[in-house]
Structure formats: C-alpha cells, structure tokens
Design a protein around this motif. Structure first.
Motif, PDB file in Angstrom:
ATOM      1  N   PRO A   1      63.069  33.390  40.086  1.00  0.00           N
ATOM      2  CA  PRO A   1      62.364  32.829  41.233  1.00  0.00           C
ATOM      3  C   PRO A   1      63.200  32.971  42.496  1.00  0.00           C
ATOM      4  O   PRO A   1      64.426  33.015  42.436  1.00  0.00           O
ATOM      5  CB  PRO A   1      62.215  31.358  40.848  1.00  0.00           C
ATOM      6  CG  PRO A   1      63.437  31.071  40.035  1.00  0.00           C
ATOM      7  CD  PRO A   1      63.792  32.361  39.330  1.00  0.00           C
ATOM      8  N   MET A   2      62.530  33.038  43.613  1.00  0.00           N
ATOM      9  CA  MET A   2      63.199  32.909  44.907  1.00  0.00           C
ATOM     10  C   MET A   2      62.242  32.135  45.804  1.00  0.00           C
ATOM     11  O   MET A   2      61.239  32.676  46.276  1.00  0.00           O
ATOM     12  CB  MET A   2      63.549  34.255  45.516  1.00  0.00           C
ATOM     13  CG  MET A   2      64.337  34.100  46.808  1.00  0.00           C
ATOM     14  SD  MET A   2      65.095  35.631  47.333  1.00  0.00           S
ATOM     15  CE  MET A   2      66.035  35.022  48.713  1.00  0.00           C
ATOM     16  N   ASP A   3      62.534  30.868  45.965  1.00  0.00           N
ATOM     17  CA  ASP A   3      61.649  29.956  46.677  1.00  0.00           C
ATOM     18  C   ASP A   3      60.244  30.034  46.083  1.00  0.00           C
ATOM     19  O   ASP A   3      60.057  29.779  44.901  1.00  0.00           O
ATOM     20  CB  ASP A   3      61.667  30.231  48.186  1.00  0.00           C
ATOM     21  CG  ASP A   3      63.044  30.014  48.804  1.00  0.00           C
ATOM     22  OD1 ASP A   3      63.899  29.393  48.147  1.00  0.00           O
ATOM     23  OD2 ASP A   3      63.269  30.482  49.925  1.00  0.00           O
ATOM     24  N   GLU A   4      59.252  30.443  46.868  1.00  0.00           N
ATOM     25  CA  GLU A   4      57.871  30.464  46.386  1.00  0.00           C
ATOM     26  C   GLU A   4      57.541  31.739  45.601  1.00  0.00           C
ATOM     27  O   GLU A   4      56.468  31.853  45.015  1.00  0.00           O
ATOM     28  CB  GLU A   4      56.903  30.340  47.577  1.00  0.00           C
ATOM     29  CG  GLU A   4      56.540  31.626  48.301  1.00  0.00           C
ATOM     30  CD  GLU A   4      57.693  32.433  48.885  1.00  0.00           C
ATOM     31  OE1 GLU A   4      57.518  33.646  49.072  1.00  0.00           O
ATOM     32  OE2 GLU A   4      58.785  31.867  49.156  1.00  0.00           O
ATOM     33  N   SER A   5      58.464  32.679  45.580  1.00  0.00           N
ATOM     34  CA  SER A   5      58.212  33.967  44.938  1.00  0.00           C
ATOM     35  C   SER A   5      58.832  34.022  43.550  1.00  0.00           C
ATOM     36  O   SER A   5      59.727  33.246  43.225  1.00  0.00           O
ATOM     37  CB  SER A   5      58.770  35.107  45.796  1.00  0.00           C
ATOM     38  OG  SER A   5      58.088  35.156  47.027  1.00  0.00           O
ATOM     39  N   ARG A   6      58.345  34.987  42.763  1.00  0.00           N
ATOM     40  CA  ARG A   6      58.784  35.101  41.377  1.00  0.00           C
ATOM     41  C   ARG A   6      58.689  36.557  40.962  1.00  0.00           C
ATOM     42  O   ARG A   6      57.708  37.246  41.265  1.00  0.00           O
ATOM     43  CB  ARG A   6      57.871  34.224  40.530  1.00  0.00           C
ATOM     44  CG  ARG A   6      57.998  34.334  39.043  1.00  0.00           C
ATOM     45  CD  ARG A   6      56.959  33.423  38.414  1.00  0.00           C
ATOM     46  NE  ARG A   6      56.758  33.718  37.015  1.00  0.00           N
ATOM     47  CZ  ARG A   6      56.926  32.851  36.044  1.00  0.00           C
ATOM     48  NH1 ARG A   6      57.278  31.622  36.316  1.00  0.00           N
ATOM     49  NH2 ARG A   6      56.716  33.204  34.794  1.00  0.00           N
TER      50      ARG A   6
ATOM     51  N   GLY B   1      54.014  35.737  44.952  1.00  0.00           N
ATOM     52  CA  GLY B   1      54.588  34.888  45.982  1.00  0.00           C
ATOM     53  C   GLY B   1      53.932  35.116  47.326  1.00  0.00           C
ATOM     54  O   GLY B   1      52.869  35.740  47.426  1.00  0.00           O
ATOM     55  N   VAL B   2      54.547  34.628  48.379  1.00  0.00           N
ATOM     56  CA  VAL B   2      54.016  34.715  49.734  1.00  0.00           C
ATOM     57  C   VAL B   2      54.881  35.630  50.592  1.00  0.00           C
ATOM     58  O   VAL B   2      54.393  36.579  51.189  1.00  0.00           O
ATOM     59  CB  VAL B   2      53.919  33.316  50.373  1.00  0.00           C
ATOM     60  CG1 VAL B   2      53.432  33.424  51.815  1.00  0.00           C
ATOM     61  CG2 VAL B   2      52.992  32.421  49.560  1.00  0.00           C
TER      62      VAL B   2
END
Length: 193
Positions: free
Chosen positions: A97-102, A155-156
């Motif tokens: 994961p990286m914040d809201e992303s995966r 993610g965003v």
C-alpha cells in the motif's frame, strides 16, 4: 555474487546497466526522466538490488524509446545475473500500500515471459510519462527477464499507484530469487527455467 553488466546502443538510445541481485539497495540512475529515475530507485531500494543505469535517449521526441529500452536492458541484465536460477524460491507475491493506493504483484521467475497488468492511471504521470508507458516498461522487462508477472494497481493518486507498483515489483523479485534450496537444484520439473 549474482550480477551482470549489459550495454545496448541503438539509433534511439544508449543504455548501460549494471545489476547486482545480491546487493544492499544502492542505486545510481540517470535516464533523463526524473520521475522514472525515482521509480527505478524505489525498485532497487526495496528489492535490495544494487543498480546503476546510465541512459541517453531521444527525449526530444518523448520518453517512449528511453523507457522501453531501459526495460529491455534491465530485463536482460536480470536474466544474466540470475543465470540458471539454481536453488531459488522462484515464486513470490506481495501487496504494497501507499496511502490510498495499492499494488499487488505475483512473480514466477520460471523462464516463461508473460505479463498480466490490470488497473489504470488517470493521465500523464507527473506530466512526464504517458500512463501506457508504465505498462510498456513492464512488458519490456518481463519479456527480457523471462518472468511471469501478474500486476494489479488501484487507488487515486497516479504517483502513489506507480510508486507502490515499483516497490512491490522489487520486493517480489527479491523474494523470488532468494536461494532457499540448499541442494542447488533448479526449481522446475523440467530441470531448467
């Protein structure tokens, strides 16, 4: 030490790569594309690879040839450094994961080049790389590294998705190439990767 040095020169690019699979995550990357350098540094750091890339390309017409050819040469260097793959784990998967992303990456270092890539980017990443080039880099890399990779991103933020992806790929490759079989056998019923 499992390492390789590969140089490739065409009318479009001049790529020189040194790749050590048994490294500490040190890298010196110069592609002329700042964001791409950052991604490759993340790949090396989290994969614990020592990686040097010196690339000159026809960036005046865009990053396509440089990104593609780095993928080709990096894949060739990986394959040469791996050699026969004696005793390696061969398979690995990771979710990063990286914040809201995966990013989810599953790897088979088995000599069968294939890429499954799902997920999208919303547009040009950091204004420098068209989104299809990220997939194209991994196509070039997997074909020349002779590995199977199943990749999914969500993610965003395109930056976060991309960074999670390069980190995940480095970690999964590091796990797959670990020597886990002390008998030194090649992990395949065929006897070769």
């Amino acid at each position: 030490m499992r390492q390789a040095h590969v140089k490739r020169t065409t009318k479009e690019t001049d790529i020189d790569i040194s790749f050590c699979l048994d490294g500490t995550g040190q890298s010196v990357i110069n592609s002329g594309i700042g964001f791409f350098d950052h991604m490759l540094e993340s790949f090396a750091r989290h994969g614990r690879f020592d990686l040097t890339i010196q690339a000159k390309g026809d960036l005046n017409v865009g990053p396509h040839h440089t990104v593609e050819d780095i993928g080709i040469v990096l894949g060739q260097a990986f394959s040469q450094a791996l050699d026969e793959g004696k005793g390696i784990q061969r398979f690995a998967s990771i979710v990063v994961p990286m914040d809201e992303s995966r990013a989810e990456v599953a790897i088979d270092v088995g000599g069968r080049p294939y890429l499954v890539f799902t997920g999208t980017f919303s547009g040009s990443i950091e204004g420098t790389i068209e989104p299809w080039l990220i997939r194209h880099f991994f196509e070039s890399f997997t074909q020349n590294a002779r590995i199977t990779a199943h990749i999914h991103i969500s993610g965003v933020s395109d930056h976060h998705k991309c960074e999670a992806l390069f980190k995940a790929c480095g970690i999964a490759l590091n796990q797959a190439i670990k020597i886990t079989y002390p008998d030194g056998l090649i992990p395949s019923t065929k006897g070769v990767l």
